[in-house]
Design an enzyme around this catalytic site. Structure first.
Site, PDB file in Angstrom:
ATOM      1  N   CYS A 113     -27.077  73.130  46.345  1.00  0.00           N
ATOM      2  CA  CYS A 113     -26.809  71.987  45.499  1.00  0.00           C
ATOM      3  C   CYS A 113     -27.792  71.013  44.931  1.00  0.00           C
ATOM      4  CB  CYS A 113     -25.420  71.498  45.759  1.00  0.00           C
ATOM      5  SG  CYS A 113     -24.268  72.607  45.557  1.00  0.00           S
ATOM      6  N   HIS A 263     -24.653  66.266  40.131  1.00  0.00           N
ATOM      7  CA  HIS A 263     -24.280  67.613  40.525  1.00  0.00           C
ATOM      8  C   HIS A 263     -22.917  67.881  40.331  1.00  0.00           C
ATOM      9  CE1 HIS A 263     -23.894  71.388  42.489  1.00  0.00           C
ATOM     10  NE2 HIS A 263     -23.170  70.721  43.316  1.00  0.00           N
ATOM     11  N   ASN A 293     -19.131  75.355  39.341  1.00  0.00           N
ATOM     12  CA  ASN A 293     -20.296  74.796  40.072  1.00  0.00           C
ATOM     13  C   ASN A 293     -21.363  75.824  39.952  1.00  0.00           C
ATOM     14  OD1 ASN A 293     -22.153  74.002  42.087  1.00  0.00           O
ATOM     15  ND2 ASN A 293     -20.646  73.488  43.429  1.00  0.00           N
TER      16      ASN A 293
HETATM   17  N1  ACO Z   1      -5.288  78.279  44.735  1.00  0.00           N
HETATM   18  C1  ACO Z   1      -4.199  77.569  45.462  1.00  0.00           C
HETATM   19  N2  ACO Z   1      -4.136  77.057  46.611  1.00  0.00           N
HETATM   20  C2  ACO Z   1      -5.173  76.970  47.151  1.00  0.00           C
HETATM   21  C3  ACO Z   1      -6.468  77.510  46.879  1.00  0.00           C
HETATM   22  C4  ACO Z   1      -6.540  78.059  45.463  1.00  0.00           C
HETATM   23  N3  ACO Z   1      -7.578  78.464  44.899  1.00  0.00           N
HETATM   24  N4  ACO Z   1      -7.537  77.228  47.791  1.00  0.00           N
HETATM   25  C5  ACO Z   1      -6.922  76.627  49.135  1.00  0.00           C
HETATM   26  N5  ACO Z   1      -5.629  76.549  48.457  1.00  0.00           N
HETATM   27  C6  ACO Z   1      -4.661  75.994  49.103  1.00  0.00           C
HETATM   28  C7  ACO Z   1      -4.973  75.860  50.820  1.00  0.00           C
HETATM   29  O1  ACO Z   1      -4.498  77.323  51.437  1.00  0.00           O
HETATM   30  C8  ACO Z   1      -4.184  74.654  51.500  1.00  0.00           C
HETATM   31  O2  ACO Z   1      -2.706  75.241  51.401  1.00  0.00           O
HETATM   32  P1  ACO Z   1      -2.111  74.607  52.968  1.00  0.00           P
HETATM   33  O3  ACO Z   1      -1.762  73.083  52.541  1.00  0.00           O
HETATM   34  O4  ACO Z   1      -0.513  75.208  52.684  1.00  0.00           O
HETATM   35  O5  ACO Z   1      -2.532  74.823  53.961  1.00  0.00           O
HETATM   36  C9  ACO Z   1      -3.975  73.944  50.255  1.00  0.00           C
HETATM   37  O6  ACO Z   1      -4.420  74.535  49.156  1.00  0.00           O
HETATM   38  C10 ACO Z   1      -5.105  72.535  50.318  1.00  0.00           C
HETATM   39  O7  ACO Z   1      -4.919  71.861  49.312  1.00  0.00           O
HETATM   40  P2  ACO Z   1      -5.585  70.335  49.382  1.00  0.00           P
HETATM   41  O8  ACO Z   1      -5.501  69.628  50.624  1.00  0.00           O
HETATM   42  O9  ACO Z   1      -4.942  69.572  48.226  1.00  0.00           O
HETATM   43  O10 ACO Z   1      -7.244  70.840  49.084  1.00  0.00           O
HETATM   44  P3  ACO Z   1      -8.344  69.713  48.873  1.00  0.00           P
HETATM   45  O11 ACO Z   1      -7.882  68.538  48.208  1.00  0.00           O
HETATM   46  O12 ACO Z   1      -9.215  69.531  49.983  1.00  0.00           O
HETATM   47  O13 ACO Z   1      -9.086  70.561  47.848  1.00  0.00           O
HETATM   48  C11 ACO Z   1     -11.321  71.753  47.712  1.00  0.00           C
HETATM   49  C12 ACO Z   1      -9.814  71.803  48.203  1.00  0.00           C
HETATM   50  C13 ACO Z   1     -11.086  71.619  46.061  1.00  0.00           C
HETATM   51  C14 ACO Z   1     -11.828  72.741  48.031  1.00  0.00           C
HETATM   52  C15 ACO Z   1     -12.089  70.450  48.013  1.00  0.00           C
HETATM   53  O14 ACO Z   1     -11.941  70.358  49.569  1.00  0.00           O
HETATM   54  C16 ACO Z   1     -13.537  70.270  47.481  1.00  0.00           C
HETATM   55  O15 ACO Z   1     -13.694  70.317  46.553  1.00  0.00           O
HETATM   56  N6  ACO Z   1     -14.370  70.208  48.524  1.00  0.00           N
HETATM   57  C17 ACO Z   1     -15.645  69.892  48.175  1.00  0.00           C
HETATM   58  C18 ACO Z   1     -16.045  71.303  47.809  1.00  0.00           C
HETATM   59  C19 ACO Z   1     -17.533  71.175  47.319  1.00  0.00           C
HETATM   60  O16 ACO Z   1     -18.371  69.998  47.132  1.00  0.00           O
HETATM   61  N7  ACO Z   1     -18.469  71.989  47.633  1.00  0.00           N
HETATM   62  C20 ACO Z   1     -19.746  71.951  47.429  1.00  0.00           C
HETATM   63  C21 ACO Z   1     -19.960  73.426  47.094  1.00  0.00           C
HETATM   64  S1  ACO Z   1     -21.656  73.447  46.434  1.00  0.00           S
HETATM   65  C22 ACO Z   1     -22.876  74.049  47.418  1.00  0.00           C
HETATM   66  O17 ACO Z   1     -23.707  73.535  48.179  1.00  0.00           O
HETATM   67  C23 ACO Z   1     -22.851  75.558  47.843  1.00  0.00           C
END
Ligand code: ACO
Length: 336
Positions: A113, A263, A293
Site C-alpha cells: 500500500c 491511501h 482498495n
Molecule cells: N461479511 C460479513 N461478515 C464478515 C466479513 C464479511 N465480508 N468478514 C468478516 N466478517 C465477520 C467476522 O467473521 C467477524 O464475525 P464474528 O464476530 O462472528 O467472529 C465479524 O465480521 C468481525 O466484525 P468486526 O469486528 O466489526 O470487524 P472489524 O471492525 O475489525 O472490520 C475490517 C473488519 C473491515 C477488515 C477491518 O479490520 C479493517 O478494515 N482492517 C484494516 C484493513 C486494512 O487496512 N487492510 C490493509 C490492506 S492493504 C495492504 O497493505 C495489502
C-alpha cells in the site's frame, strides 16, 4: 534548483463492475456489512486474460498522453505492485516490453500500500541528483485473481479491487520554492516485525524445503492473510505520524494543505485520521467507495480522479500518506 514535478497522471480500471451484493453469491456477506465497516460500495475486477502489466500499460499510455510527452523521452520505469504478472522478472519489465521502450531501467517496488510513495521517492532522488529527467511511476494491482473468494477469505476478499494509476515525473528548474509545482519531500518507513500481520505466505522460500508445497496450497497459503484489527490500529497511528513528519519537515501546518489524498484501505481509517487533525471533509479526497482498495494504485488513482473532479488544480498543495503490509508507511507533500 532541480526538483521533481508531477507532469500528469493517467488511470485504468478493468470494465467488470462488481457491486457488494454480487459478492453474496461467493460468501456470506452483505452490502450493509461492507459499507459500514469499510465504506466500499463496489470494485472493478479484471477478466481472466488480463495481467497486472496490461492494467499498468493502459494507465501509462494515458499518463504519457496527458503529460504530452513521447515514450521515447522516458529515462526509467518504476512499477509498484504486490500482484505481479510472474514471480520474476518484475512487472516493470513486462510493462516495458508492452510499452515498447527497451533499454531504459525498469524497477519493481514491493512495498504494497505504500508502494506508490516509495516509488515517487525513488524517482524523486534519481531526478534531484540529475541522473534522470523523466520517470514513469506506476502503481498497478490485479487482486481479483489472488483473492480467496469464499467464506474462508471473506474478511479480505471484499476489500480489494483491480486498477492502475500512473504518473510522469520530470525534472524542473524550480525558481520559486514557495509557489512552483514540485515534490517538497517524501518520508518512508517500515517495521518488518509486523510482516506476518498482512501477507501471502506462499509460494516462497520461507516455507521449509519446497518453494511450492501442494499440501500448503490446499490449505490456501497462497491467499492473503490479514489480522484486520492490528492493521487498523496501526494504520490510524502511523498515518497521522507520517502526515505530521511531512508537515514539520516543510514548516507547514494542516491549514496550509489544500487537499489530502490518503491511501484507500478503509474509509473509517481516513475519517479517523481527518478527525484527529480537524481536517474539513471537503479537503479529503476518497475513492474507496468506487474502486475499493487498489493498494499501490490508490494514490495515483486518487490524484487523477481529483483532477477530473475539479478538486485538484495546478498549484494546489497536496499531502498524501499511506499504510499497509510490511508494515510499511510513508507520506509526501507536493505542489501539484
Ligand atoms: N461479511 C460479513 N461478515 C464478515 C466479513 C464479511 N465480508 N468478514 C468478516 N466478517 C465477520 C467476522 O467473521 C467477524 O464475525 P464474528 O464476530 O462472528 O467472529 C465479524 O465480521 C468481525 O466484525 P468486526 O469486528 O466489526 O470487524 P472489524 O471492525 O475489525 O472490520 C475490517 C473488519 C473491515 C477488515 C477491518 O479490520 C479493517 O478494515 N482492517 C484494516 C484493513 C486494512 O487496512 N487492510 C490493509 C490492506 S492493504 C495492504 O497493505 C495489502
Amino acid at each position: 534548483m532541480i526538483r521533481t514535478e508531477i507532469l500528469a497522471t493517467g488511470i485504468y480500471v478493468p470494465p467488470n463492475l462488481v457491486k457488494n451484493d454480487d459478492l453474496k453469491e461467493m460468501m456470506d456477506t452483505s452490502d450493509e456489512w461492507i459499507r459500514q465497516r469499510t465504506g466500499i460500495e463496489q470494485r472493478y475486477w479484471a477478466d481472466e486474460n488480463t495481467s497486472t502489466s496490461d492494467l499498468a500499460l493502459e494507465a501509462a499510455k494515458k499518463a504519457l498522453e496527458n503529460a504530452k510527452i513521447d515514450k521515447s523521452e522516458l529515462d526509467m520505469i518504476i512499477v509498484a505492485t504486490l500482484s505481479p504478472d510472474h514471480e520474476f522478472p518484475g512487472t516493470a519489465c513486462f510493462l516495458q516490453k508492452k510499452l515498447g521502450v527497451p533499454g531504459i531501467p525498469a524497477l519493481d517496488v514491493r512495498q504494497q500500500c505504500t508502494g506508490f510513495i516509495y516509488s515517487m521517492s525513488i524517482a524523486d532522488q534519481f531526478i534531484k541528483t540529475g541522473m534522470y529527467k523523466k520517470i514513469l511511476v506506476v502503481g498497478a494491482e490485479l487482486h481479483s485473481k489472488g483473492l480467496e473468494k469464499n467464506q474462508n477469505g471473506r474478511e479480505v476478499a471484499v476489500l480489494f479491487g483491480d486498477g492502475a494509476g500512473a504518473a510522469v515525473l520530470a525534472a524542473k528548474d524550480v525558481k520559486d520554492l514557495k509557489n512552483d509545482s514540485y515534490i517538497y519531500s517524501t518520508h518512508l518507513h517500515a517495521d518488518g516485525n509486523f510482516a506476518e500481520e498482512l501477507w501471502v505466505p506462499g509460494p516462497g522460500t520461507g516455507n521449509g524445503p519446497q518453494r511450492v508445497n501442494d499440501s500448503k496450497m490446499n490449505e490456501g497459503y497462497h491467499f492473503p492473510k490479514m489480522n484486520g484489527k492490528t492493521v487498523f490500529m496501526n494504520a490510524v497511528k502511523r498515518m497521522p505520524e507520517a502526515v505530521m513528519e511531512a508537515l514539520n519537515a516543510n514548516g507547514l501546518k494542516i491549514e496550509d494543505i489544500d487537499l489530502f489524498i490518503f491511501h484507500q484501505a478503509n474509509l473509517r481509517i481516513n475519517d479517523m485520521v481527518a478527525k484527529q487533525f480537524n481536517i474539513p471533509e471537503e479537503k479529503v479526497f476518497n475513492t474507496i467507495q468506487k474502486f475499493a482498495n487498489t493498494t499501490a494504485a490508490t494514490l495515483p488513482i486518487g490524484m487523477d480522479e481529483a483532477v477530473r473532479a475539479g478538486k485538484l488544480k495546478k498549484g494546489m498543495l497536496v499531502a498524501s500518506a499511506a499504510f499497509g503490509s510490511g508494515f510499511t508507511w510513508g507520506s509526501t507533500i507536493y505542489r501539484y
